[in-house]
Design a protein around this motif. Structure first.
Motif, PDB file in Angstrom:
ATOM      1  N   TRP A  20      -2.662  -4.222  -3.544  1.00 28.80           N
ATOM      2  CA  TRP A  20      -1.428  -4.837  -4.027  1.00 28.80           C
ATOM      3  C   TRP A  20      -1.211  -4.539  -5.509  1.00 28.80           C
ATOM      4  CZ3 TRP A  20      -0.613  -8.854  -7.611  1.00 28.80           C
ATOM      5  CH2 TRP A  20       0.685  -9.367  -7.630  1.00 28.80           C
ATOM      6  N   VAL A  21      -2.306  -4.607  -6.298  1.00 18.57           N
ATOM      7  CA  VAL A  21      -2.216  -4.287  -7.723  1.00 18.57           C
ATOM      8  C   VAL A  21      -1.879  -2.814  -7.915  1.00 18.57           C
ATOM      9  CG1 VAL A  21      -3.495  -4.182  -9.903  1.00 18.57           C
ATOM     10  CG2 VAL A  21      -3.827  -6.118  -8.361  1.00 18.57           C
ATOM     11  N   MET A  22      -2.551  -1.951  -7.157  1.00 18.98           N
ATOM     12  CA  MET A  22      -2.292  -0.508  -7.255  1.00 18.98           C
ATOM     13  C   MET A  22      -0.848  -0.186  -6.885  1.00 18.98           C
ATOM     14  SD  MET A  22      -3.794   2.466  -7.904  1.00 18.98           S
ATOM     15  CE  MET A  22      -5.543   2.281  -7.589  1.00 18.98           C
ATOM     16  N   ASN A  23      -0.364  -0.844  -5.849  1.00 19.54           N
ATOM     17  CA  ASN A  23       1.022  -0.630  -5.411  1.00 19.54           C
ATOM     18  C   ASN A  23       2.011  -1.039  -6.517  1.00 19.54           C
ATOM     19  OD1 ASN A  23       3.027  -0.042  -3.293  1.00 19.54           O
ATOM     20  ND2 ASN A  23       3.444  -2.241  -3.381  1.00 19.54           N
ATOM     21  N   GLY A  24       1.720  -2.162  -7.179  1.00 18.98           N
ATOM     22  CA  GLY A  24       2.596  -2.619  -8.256  1.00 18.98           C
ATOM     23  C   GLY A  24       2.600  -1.662  -9.436  1.00 18.98           C
ATOM     24  N   ILE A  25       1.402  -1.161  -9.805  1.00 21.74           N
ATOM     25  CA  ILE A  25       1.320  -0.221 -10.932  1.00 21.74           C
ATOM     26  C   ILE A  25       2.062   1.078 -10.597  1.00 21.74           C
ATOM     27  CG2 ILE A  25      -0.253   1.175 -12.324  1.00 21.74           C
ATOM     28  CD1 ILE A  25      -2.332  -1.055 -11.981  1.00 21.74           C
ATOM     29  N   TYR A  26       1.854   1.570  -9.372  1.00 16.14           N
ATOM     30  CA  TYR A  26       2.513   2.824  -8.971  1.00 16.14           C
ATOM     31  C   TYR A  26       4.036   2.654  -8.966  1.00 16.14           C
ATOM     32  CZ  TYR A  26       3.625   7.038  -6.344  1.00 16.14           C
ATOM     33  OH  TYR A  26       4.146   8.252  -5.962  1.00 16.14           O
ATOM     34  N   TYR A 134      -1.809   1.325   1.437  1.00  6.91           N
ATOM     35  CA  TYR A 134      -1.666   0.275   0.431  1.00  6.91           C
ATOM     36  C   TYR A 134      -0.485   0.506  -0.520  1.00  6.91           C
ATOM     37  CZ  TYR A 134      -6.357  -1.104   1.923  1.00  6.91           C
ATOM     38  OH  TYR A 134      -7.445  -1.505   2.678  1.00  6.91           O
ATOM     39  N   VAL A 135      -0.082   1.743  -0.711  1.00  6.50           N
ATOM     40  CA  VAL A 135       1.014   2.057  -1.636  1.00  6.50           C
ATOM     41  C   VAL A 135       2.237   2.463  -0.809  1.00  6.50           C
ATOM     42  CG1 VAL A 135       1.762   3.478  -3.591  1.00  6.50           C
ATOM     43  CG2 VAL A 135      -0.639   2.787  -3.395  1.00  6.50           C
ATOM     44  N   ASP A 136       3.239   1.616  -0.806  1.00  4.54           N
ATOM     45  CA  ASP A 136       4.399   1.786   0.083  1.00  4.54           C
ATOM     46  C   ASP A 136       5.148   3.097  -0.150  1.00  4.54           C
ATOM     47  OD1 ASP A 136       3.797  -0.685   1.133  1.00  4.54           O
ATOM     48  OD2 ASP A 136       5.163  -1.761  -0.211  1.00  4.54           O
ATOM     49  N   LYS A 137       5.355   3.444  -1.414  1.00  2.00           N
ATOM     50  CA  LYS A 137       6.145   4.641  -1.708  1.00  2.00           C
ATOM     51  C   LYS A 137       5.415   5.925  -1.321  1.00  2.00           C
ATOM     52  CE  LYS A 137       9.219   2.829  -5.253  1.00  2.00           C
ATOM     53  NZ  LYS A 137       9.793   3.019  -6.609  1.00  2.00           N
TER      54      LYS A 137
END
Length: 431
Positions: A20-26, A134-137
């Motif tokens: 979730w944190v990685m997704n937000g940063i990306y 984990y990373v949607d984009k």
């Protein structure tokens, strides 16, 4: 299926949190026009190290205070110099711990920091090797290709052969019907050349070819690092620019071990344990090299950046404490430790609370066994001198303590056992 997020109570939930944190940063950098998993990993690593900064500074402060108090520890060593009997060793260890406790020095903080990083490392491994999960984009880049492939007749057999022929690691297409997730698992391990081969295999399927052409450049860019390193691939033993990451892990990990402060505790036994731990920790650089050469380069990037940040933090702390009034800092630590000890005693009914490592060491040296034996002896004396009327003979009368030994207790009763123990300890005391 790798795309299915990691399960398990601890690692599964921690992987979701880190994902979730990685997704937000990306997403943050993506909205700024910067599409890079590498940059997200670097920023993520710095955030993790900052979160653990309080533990790091606490460990360094304790080491500096202990170094400042070396004359006090030297007095304890001088007091018990040449004494090798167990009583002297236990007394020396006790005085050393009391001095450490007086100023709030905890030698286990550095170990706690290392232990905290282990589940983070394992959870991040799940995130990086399954970035699309984990990373949607990132997943959105693979979805059009996967949805086009799943519509092709015989797509599963084609993908199984593709994985086998190209020896794609960490991928196994499960039995049963082909799913979008299992296709993305394969696609996530493909670099630019692999996508070209995949287009050739599905050349008779225009939708697959066109979706690969439309998304290939974005996928490669998002997973690329310097010199074209693909973060989803393991560096391996063949020469390539990707070997920079394992080598960097080794160098920065070695430097972090070298700059870490080492201070004598004043207790030879404790110093020997710390020395053994130090030798074990020196294996970490070698281990980090062999691990990161066989796992996704993105995980190695996290490890290398984490070690580099650790080196920089340690150097900055060393410079800071070299220009600090250690006398004032030590007195402040003493007052803080005293207040904390008073609060702990109040919570524990006036008894002093001992740490886990201290209790373990006492168990290993037999110190707590000696204390327990004394308590047991005192307790048995009390129980032994107590008469249990329900288990004694009705004709028994005790006029004084000397006549008590003539009392006939029921065989096997608590009173008979207690008196036997009392007699045993009384005999030993006389001897």
């Amino acid at each position: 299926m790798l795309l299915t997020q990691s399960s398990g109570f601890l690692l599964g939930n921690l992987s979701k949190l880190l994902g979730w944190v990685m997704n937000g940063i990306y997403n943050l950098f993506s909205n700024m026009g910067v599409v890079s998993i590498a940059l997200s990993i670097i920023v993520f690593t710095v955030l993790i190290r900052l979160m653990m900064f309080p533990l790091s500074i606490r460990s360094t402060r304790g080491s500096k205070i202990q170094a400042y108090l070396q004359p006090e520890f030297a007095k304890i060593n001088k007091k018990y110099k040449g004494k090798k009997d167990q009583a002297s060793l236990l007394a020396k260890s006790k005085e050393t711990k009391e001095l450490q406790r007086k100023y709030g020095i905890k030698t286990s903080t550095g170990c706690i920091t290392a232990l905290i990083q282990l589940p983070i490392f394992l959870s991040l491994y799940n995130v990086i090797q399954n970035i699309p999960a984990y990373v949607d984009k990132i997943r959105a880049l693979y979805d059009p290709i996967a949805n086009a492939i799943i519509k092709v007749d015989g797509a599963k057999d084609t993908l199984v052969k593709f994985v086998s022929d190209n020896q794609i690691p960490r991928v196994s297409i499960p039995d049963g019907d082909l799913t979008v997730n299992s296709i993305i698992d394969v696609l996530a391990k493909c670099g630019g050349d692999m996508f070209d081969k995949l287009s050739g295999i599905f050349e008779k399927s225009p939708d697959v070819v066109s979706s690969i052409a439309a998304n290939k450049a974005d996928i490669v860019d998002s997973n690329s690092f310097i010199f074209g390193i693909n973060l989803s691939d393991a560096p391996g033993w063949a020469w390539s620019w990707a070997l920079i990451i394992p080598i960097s892990c080794f160098v920065f990990q070695f430097l972090s071990m070298k700059v870490a402060p080492t201070v004598s505790s004043g207790d030879p036994q404790q110093d020997a344990q710390m020395k053994s731990m130090k030798k074990f920790m020196m294996i970490m650089p070698i281990m980090s090299f062999f691990v990161t050469i066989s796992v996704p380069a993105g995980l190695g990037l996290y490890w290398a950046v984490s070690a580099l940040v650790s080196v920089l933090i340690t150097l900055c702390q060393t410079v800071y404490y070299n220009h600090t009034d250690m006398e004032a800092l030590t007195e402040k630590a003493r007052i803080k430790a005293e207040r904390k000890a008073e609060k702990q005693k109040a919570r524990n009914g006036g008894k002093e609370k001992k740490g886990f490592l201290e209790r373990m060491q006492e168990a290993a040296t037999g110190q707590n066994k000696t204390e327990q034996r004394e308590q047991d002896a005192e307790g048995m004396k009390k129980y032994g001198s107590a008469r249990l009327k329900s288990y004694t003979s009705a004709t028994a009368h005790v006029k004084d303590r000397e006549e008590e030994k003539n009392v006939q207790y029921k065989p096997g009763s608590i009173a008979s056992k207690a008196n036997a123990l009392r007699d045993y300890y009384s005999k030993n005391e006389k001897e």
